[in-house]
Design a protein around this motif. Structure first.
Motif, mmCIF file in Angstrom:
data_model
loop_
_atom_site.group_PDB
_atom_site.id
_atom_site.type_symbol
_atom_site.label_atom_id
_atom_site.label_comp_id
_atom_site.label_asym_id
_atom_site.label_seq_id
_atom_site.Cartn_x
_atom_site.Cartn_y
_atom_site.Cartn_z
ATOM 1 N N TYR C 187 -16.632 31.841 17.275
ATOM 2 C CA TYR C 187 -16.646 33.125 17.955
ATOM 3 C C TYR C 187 -15.396 33.955 17.644
ATOM 4 O O TYR C 187 -14.304 33.442 17.567
ATOM 5 C CB TYR C 187 -16.732 32.880 19.454
ATOM 6 C CG TYR C 187 -17.671 33.832 20.111
ATOM 7 C CD1 TYR C 187 -18.959 33.439 20.450
ATOM 8 C CD2 TYR C 187 -17.278 35.143 20.348
ATOM 9 C CE1 TYR C 187 -19.824 34.332 21.046
ATOM 10 C CE2 TYR C 187 -18.137 36.038 20.936
ATOM 11 C CZ TYR C 187 -19.408 35.633 21.287
ATOM 12 O OH TYR C 187 -20.255 36.535 21.865
ATOM 13 N N ASN C 191 -14.659 36.583 9.256
ATOM 14 C CA ASN C 191 -15.104 36.009 7.976
ATOM 15 C C ASN C 191 -14.212 34.825 7.619
ATOM 16 O O ASN C 191 -13.111 34.686 8.147
ATOM 17 C CB ASN C 191 -15.092 37.074 6.872
ATOM 18 C CG ASN C 191 -13.707 37.684 6.693
ATOM 19 O OD1 ASN C 191 -12.774 37.009 6.300
ATOM 20 N ND2 ASN C 191 -13.584 38.973 7.021
ATOM 21 N N ASP C 193 -12.432 34.088 4.994
ATOM 22 C CA ASP C 193 -11.124 34.367 4.400
ATOM 23 C C ASP C 193 -10.073 34.594 5.476
ATOM 24 O O ASP C 193 -8.933 34.131 5.372
ATOM 25 C CB ASP C 193 -11.203 35.609 3.501
ATOM 26 C CG ASP C 193 -11.909 35.325 2.181
ATOM 27 O OD1 ASP C 193 -12.031 34.133 1.823
ATOM 28 O OD2 ASP C 193 -12.340 36.281 1.528
ATOM 29 N N GLU C 194 -10.482 35.321 6.506
ATOM 30 C CA GLU C 194 -9.565 35.614 7.607
ATOM 31 C C GLU C 194 -9.095 34.312 8.282
ATOM 32 O O GLU C 194 -7.933 34.187 8.667
ATOM 33 C CB GLU C 194 -10.332 36.462 8.625
ATOM 34 C CG GLU C 194 -9.473 37.378 9.413
ATOM 35 C CD GLU C 194 -10.293 38.214 10.375
ATOM 36 O OE1 GLU C 194 -11.266 37.695 10.967
ATOM 37 O OE2 GLU C 194 -9.956 39.403 10.547
ATOM 38 N N SER C 196 -8.842 31.332 6.879
ATOM 39 C CA SER C 196 -7.894 30.669 5.981
ATOM 40 C C SER C 196 -6.530 31.356 6.028
ATOM 41 O O SER C 196 -5.484 30.714 6.055
ATOM 42 C CB SER C 196 -8.452 30.672 4.560
ATOM 43 O OG SER C 196 -7.542 30.091 3.660
ATOM 44 N N ILE C 197 -6.543 32.683 6.042
ATOM 45 C CA ILE C 197 -5.295 33.455 6.068
ATOM 46 C C ILE C 197 -4.456 33.094 7.292
ATOM 47 O O ILE C 197 -3.287 32.725 7.181
ATOM 48 C CB ILE C 197 -5.605 34.969 6.066
ATOM 49 C CG1 ILE C 197 -6.104 35.408 4.687
ATOM 50 C CG2 ILE C 197 -4.390 35.789 6.494
ATOM 51 C CD1 ILE C 197 -6.688 36.815 4.647
ATOM 52 N N TYR C 198 -5.066 33.171 8.468
ATOM 53 C CA TYR C 198 -4.256 33.011 9.677
ATOM 54 C C TYR C 198 -3.951 31.557 10.006
ATOM 55 O O TYR C 198 -2.867 31.237 10.488
ATOM 56 C CB TYR C 198 -4.882 33.782 10.847
ATOM 57 C CG TYR C 198 -4.691 35.261 10.626
ATOM 58 C CD1 TYR C 198 -3.440 35.836 10.826
ATOM 59 C CD2 TYR C 198 -5.723 36.057 10.129
ATOM 60 C CE1 TYR C 198 -3.231 37.180 10.576
ATOM 61 C CE2 TYR C 198 -5.515 37.402 9.879
ATOM 62 C CZ TYR C 198 -4.264 37.966 10.112
ATOM 63 O OH TYR C 198 -4.050 39.289 9.850
ATOM 64 N N SER C 200 -3.472 29.291 7.811
ATOM 65 C CA SER C 200 -2.443 28.815 6.880
ATOM 66 C C SER C 200 -1.075 29.404 7.212
ATOM 67 O O SER C 200 -0.052 28.766 6.975
ATOM 68 C CB SER C 200 -2.833 29.088 5.436
ATOM 69 O OG SER C 200 -2.895 30.467 5.179
ATOM 70 N N ILE C 201 -1.040 30.612 7.763
ATOM 71 C CA ILE C 201 0.253 31.195 8.168
ATOM 72 C C ILE C 201 0.946 30.275 9.177
ATOM 73 O O ILE C 201 2.149 30.017 9.080
ATOM 74 C CB ILE C 201 0.050 32.609 8.770
ATOM 75 C CG1 ILE C 201 -0.275 33.605 7.662
ATOM 76 C CG2 ILE C 201 1.293 33.057 9.556
ATOM 77 C CD1 ILE C 201 -0.735 34.963 8.171
ATOM 78 N N LYS C 204 1.723 26.533 7.705
ATOM 79 C CA LYS C 204 2.902 26.445 6.846
ATOM 80 C C LYS C 204 4.187 26.226 7.638
ATOM 81 O O LYS C 204 5.165 25.704 7.115
ATOM 82 C CB LYS C 204 3.054 27.727 6.023
ATOM 83 C CG LYS C 204 2.148 27.777 4.811
ATOM 84 C CD LYS C 204 2.372 29.060 4.028
ATOM 85 C CE LYS C 204 1.331 29.190 2.914
ATOM 86 N NZ LYS C 204 1.303 30.543 2.353
ATOM 87 N N GLU C 205 4.213 26.687 8.868
ATOM 88 C CA GLU C 205 5.423 26.579 9.684
ATOM 89 C C GLU C 205 5.403 25.383 10.621
ATOM 90 O O GLU C 205 6.439 25.031 11.196
ATOM 91 C CB GLU C 205 5.602 27.854 10.533
ATOM 92 C CG GLU C 205 5.517 29.165 9.774
ATOM 93 C CD GLU C 205 6.635 29.330 8.755
ATOM 94 O OE1 GLU C 205 7.667 28.644 8.882
ATOM 95 O OE2 GLU C 205 6.463 30.121 7.807
ATOM 96 N N LEU C 222 -8.407 29.510 0.771
ATOM 97 C CA LEU C 222 -7.785 30.427 -0.187
ATOM 98 C C LEU C 222 -6.584 29.797 -0.893
ATOM 99 O O LEU C 222 -5.928 30.435 -1.707
ATOM 100 C CB LEU C 222 -7.332 31.717 0.505
ATOM 101 C CG LEU C 222 -8.448 32.619 1.026
ATOM 102 C CD1 LEU C 222 -7.846 33.820 1.748
ATOM 103 C CD2 LEU C 222 -9.331 33.105 -0.123
ATOM 104 N N ILE C 223 -6.300 28.551 -0.528
ATOM 105 C CA ILE C 223 -5.140 27.882 -1.135
ATOM 106 C C ILE C 223 -5.617 26.948 -2.241
ATOM 107 O O ILE C 223 -5.233 27.098 -3.395
ATOM 108 C CB ILE C 223 -4.357 27.090 -0.057
ATOM 109 C CG1 ILE C 223 -3.762 28.081 0.958
ATOM 110 C CG2 ILE C 223 -3.282 26.243 -0.696
ATOM 111 C CD1 ILE C 223 -3.206 27.416 2.210
ATOM 112 N N PRO C 225 -9.386 24.950 -2.338
ATOM 113 C CA PRO C 225 -10.568 24.391 -1.661
ATOM 114 C C PRO C 225 -10.869 22.990 -2.189
ATOM 115 O O PRO C 225 -10.550 22.673 -3.333
ATOM 116 C CB PRO C 225 -11.701 25.355 -2.043
ATOM 117 C CG PRO C 225 -11.094 26.453 -2.844
ATOM 118 C CD PRO C 225 -9.721 26.066 -3.239
#
Lengths: 344, 344, 344, 344
Positions: C187, C191, C193-194, C196-198, C200-201, C204-205, C222-223, C225
């Motif tokens: 929910y 998408n 990609d979004e 994976s983006i968030y 991974s942000i 990483k930390e 996106l890093i 698969p």
């Protein structure tokens, strides 16, 4: 018969509600002349105040009428520009407020492909004029005017939509005449049903309705589609309208009155610079005539003349004439083409 | 005089437009009894179909009338639940469509602090019923019903607002009677002017208007604030209304007819479980009586009786009675308290 | 080796950032037992505090740890309910603020079809928890905690997304350990990609990352698969992670440490009431173990035991156990099934 | 040392991601010269392609580099205009897509009050460039370029924000160099924390970061506010940056390299027409030098010269020079003012 009786003891002749925007027209003046060409290839533009009710406000003001404007403008230099322009023209701007959420003034970039073919590219997303809200509508102001003109474009979106309806309800309550200039602009409308819904809400209350055949069709979609001009006129006379003006472009226009009469006018022949801007001249001239108590056919002729003068110009506001100029133009045209040149 | 003449040759007695939702009431049944307490402290809830027009649809259907519903529900099991419930009750669901953007069915959590004090906590953001759009409104369906009931809540937001107005315009066009149940819910409305604007648009076209004094005040804010009941009734009779019902809670209600008569009724005395749910019983009963061709005072008495039966119950839909039960209730009450117990 | 070194001189053991919501589970208690059935057919529901980080907050608090919560709740009785529940559990609620635009608390209605098959129906449009904003994040609070747990659901939308990232940046700046519980809920995400983006942000930390194989796949889209567990672990060890826990449902889970070790655990065998709620028990138990300085395999066993205890229950919060109960459960299970029942 | 090693076997030298817009500058050419004056009083405007990454694309293309552009434009004649302009300049437009929801191209109206004081009035609500979405980002395209330049403005809103981050992740995955041009524009950003969050996400991955001191301060707000230039440079060198360029307006700029060196340049003295447009000339020139393998100080001098040439012009794109012109300009300036005119 007086089709438009007003309370004479009011400060304003007419207040107009709706959009004021900026027109960017391809430069066409003594210094620079952009030929007819696609918009994308135009390099230089001239900036003018624009927007149908804004133009009519300027037009009637130049005819000596006391106009006021209810509208919303951007909180930036473009907002300053149009407000200062109105001030200079003697239009009351006390009811023009500023946007607080960064909405911008509407822009209209004009493409002139020939004297008869032109298109527009409009910036009307998150736009200033449609932010007008019910809180901006003051009953005292409406009570203080003989009539109010509602531009149909103000109905395209909330909150401006509700502001316009509120203004009409308060006009009704305070015996202020209502002129509905349908002024259809495709932009911002979501679907044809919505157009019919909101146009008809205002049209039912209006004393005067002005629009093209297409605009009446849009209005009547959910009521009775396919009406002829006479049927349309009769329908709206059955509500509150005393005058219904239906336009057919170059074929001329007809005013239908609630006592069953009709009066028709044709365009004056002119070399046009552009295929638009005439309508607001027509409106200014016609309304001016009404306020003078002229016969309806004379109002129409005056409006038609003013329309002809405007399509020759590169602006839709800045070159609006005073009454002497319109009279002179009519005189000149009649000398050239005969007394009945615009009459049917 | 027949205040509500209908075209008898139509499939549906009444179609209702508006919200269907889910009520979560503190459990109160044979197994579990949640005492009167703050909502936050309630642990167990019972789930019921809810929403004013949904309840009335159930109510009249149980009285043997043929009902249809125009509405939008969520595309999930809650949407299934209410649709299947309607099917089971014999309500036509062919015009109930599903949301496509994940909007959810409205939820109403009820807080019962005492038999007379209750509050609600509503989930109505991005809500299914208000997604009803003009594209969902089919002229043939409206043409096929004797009357349509518009719940005022449907006017609170676009696109449902325009869907409701379209339905009214098509009802007008097709000679389908219009019942306007004002049904004010604060949620979703942006400001009081907006309420007056949209309520009055529908009220002007309605044959029957039903609402509390507060609801009429909201409707009339931009027309003429401060009207008394008689003035309100006269105003709406001046438009299209033949019957105007104005309610004053426990003090009773009055129906004003376009021929200048008025009929009043009081509540039946009962031990209430909750302070709401009566209105929809009232509506169901009153409308049922009208369709039977009863005298107006009998319609009111029947409605008032059904209201009394509903405030005793823990649900606002599932316990709606059939006509025999209402008649029996009236008989019983009159035996206990006298013939004129609810009459003025 | 200590994989999770913390500054001991801080008031809070762990602050959690993310959603607190309400679970409505089919009633299943001494008074009422709703059988396994489709959600639409369930009549009675029990209300519980829910939401993954909320459950973990309750879990660790019951284990004697000092927890705080950063979140946003509705300004209504449901908001009161969850806040008061936290207060009662000893969780610091000073950083829980109220929505100001009418957003509502998230709701989760549970469908239980069998002990292993369950679904949820979520109310998460315009929802309270996702209104958490950067202005709600106080550096001093983060500085005052040994660690912060970020629930991935908080990343699904703005402004909560930015609030979560800000919290992580301030944790980094102030040497506060970061636990990332991926906690994927479809929910609100737009998408893959979004996602994976968030994810991974934050990943990483993070010092500790916990998630299912599917959740790691979503993170790594996106890093790179298609990574296997060992590759995933190595990738995140290459950033800041010291412990990477990858879960495979009923097949068990494995913790990979930055020194190249791995520790695996299996579920304890139990009769489940429901197929969810175990994860938060797992998280609570595992984190509790870490704070005790236990060997990693013992942390895992403790988490797995707590998970088993939770899937037997009708709630995901209210029945979370204290440490003695978990120890007792483990002891009992081992007596029944052998010492290595959950170990690989 | 080579600070910017690239895979030479790729079709594109540089692809740029971000906004392409239209500048409307007060007319200033052979035919018309609008004096310095407030924007509201300007009557004639010249139309140019604008937007920082668009200008740099034009700039490097005129220097003979193979450029591509990833962007979103309006589906109207303004969209045609900028796309055709790029085509004419030899910039690959295969990754420029059209808006489907009526979003319009960004507009920048320039106010020129003096040669050093100018302001802009931007149309950036519901704007085309910020509609770029993750679905518009093709891995193959990024894989096929030596480097990608991200304009920070693309990070101001979703979905463009995520598109930019995806492009950076794919650049990382495919060994495509990353240039981050911070390019701060106040418009569209919601709060300072958000700026720091998204700028730092990109800055952490970038090989080259270019910005003013103010822009680095915005980036570092949540990391370590108040850093001096050397500290900032060291911080970003600690991530992935090999070159950090920090600008101080008329005081000049400095490039810091990951091996601890620094190179400074001052502006060339010129009579400016306007106080902006120099930055993109600087960027074009500097990047061109890097691709030639020049010493860093020579890259800076070339950039500074191109900047000086641009502030003299009325456009920020159309008058961008080729390399011979820049070389000629440098030669001329050095003859006039001495070899070290721009060097420190």
């Amino acid at each position: 018969m007086n089709y438009f009786e007003m309370d004479k003891n009011r400060e304003f002749d007419l207040i107009l509600l709706g959009r004021v925007a900026i027109d960017f027209n391809p430069a066409y003046n003594d210094q620079v002349k952009e030929d007819f060409k696609p918009l994308k290839d135009v390099h230089m533009f001239e900036k003018y105040v624009g927007g149908s009710p804004a133009n009519i406000a300027v037009g009637i003001s130049r005819h000596g009428m006391k106009a006021g404007f209810i509208g919303k403008v951007s909180d930036d230099q473009f907002g300053d520009y149009v407000t200062e322009y109105f001030d200079k023209e003697g239009i009351d701007t006390s009811q023009i407020t500023r946007c607080v959420n960064g909405e911008k003034l509407g822009l209209t970039f004009t493409e002139m492909l020939s004297s008869s073919e032109s298109h527009i590219l409009m910036y009307r997303n998150c736009i200033a004029d449609l932010q007008l809200s019910v809180d901006d509508i003051q009953e005292d102001y409406i009570k203080n005017s003989k009539a109010i003109l509602i531009s149909g474009t103000a109905l395209a979106e909330s909150p401006s939509r509700e502001a316009a309806i509120k203004a009409v309800m308060l006009a009704k309550k305070n015996n202020t005449r209502i002129i509905f200039d349908i002024d259809y602009r495709e932009y911002n409308w979501k679907n044809p049903d919505e157009i019919s819904i909101y146009y008809s809400i205002i049209a039912k209350e209006a004393d005067i309705i002005m629009g093209s055949r297409e605009e009446f069709d849009l209005t009547e979609k959910l009521i009775k589609p396919g009406m002829k001009d006479e049927e349309s006129a009769a329908y709206w006379h059955g509500h509150n309208a005393t005058i219904v003006v239906i336009k057919h472009g170059m074929k001329g226009s007809t005013a239908y009155t609630c006592d069953g009469q009709q009066f028709s006018i044709k365009p004056f022949p002119v070399d046009a610079r552009k295929g638009f801007g005439g309508g607001d001249g027509y409106g200014s001239g016609f309304i001016y005539g009404l306020y003078q108590g002229w016969e309806l056919i004379d109002c129409l002729e005056f409006g038609s003349a003013e329309a002809a003068m405007m399509v020759k110009s590169n602006s839709s506001s800045d070159t609006l004439p005073g009454p002497e100029e319109v009279h002179a133009f009519i005189k000149e045209e009649k000398e050239l083409y005969g007394e009945m040149i615009a009459r049917v």
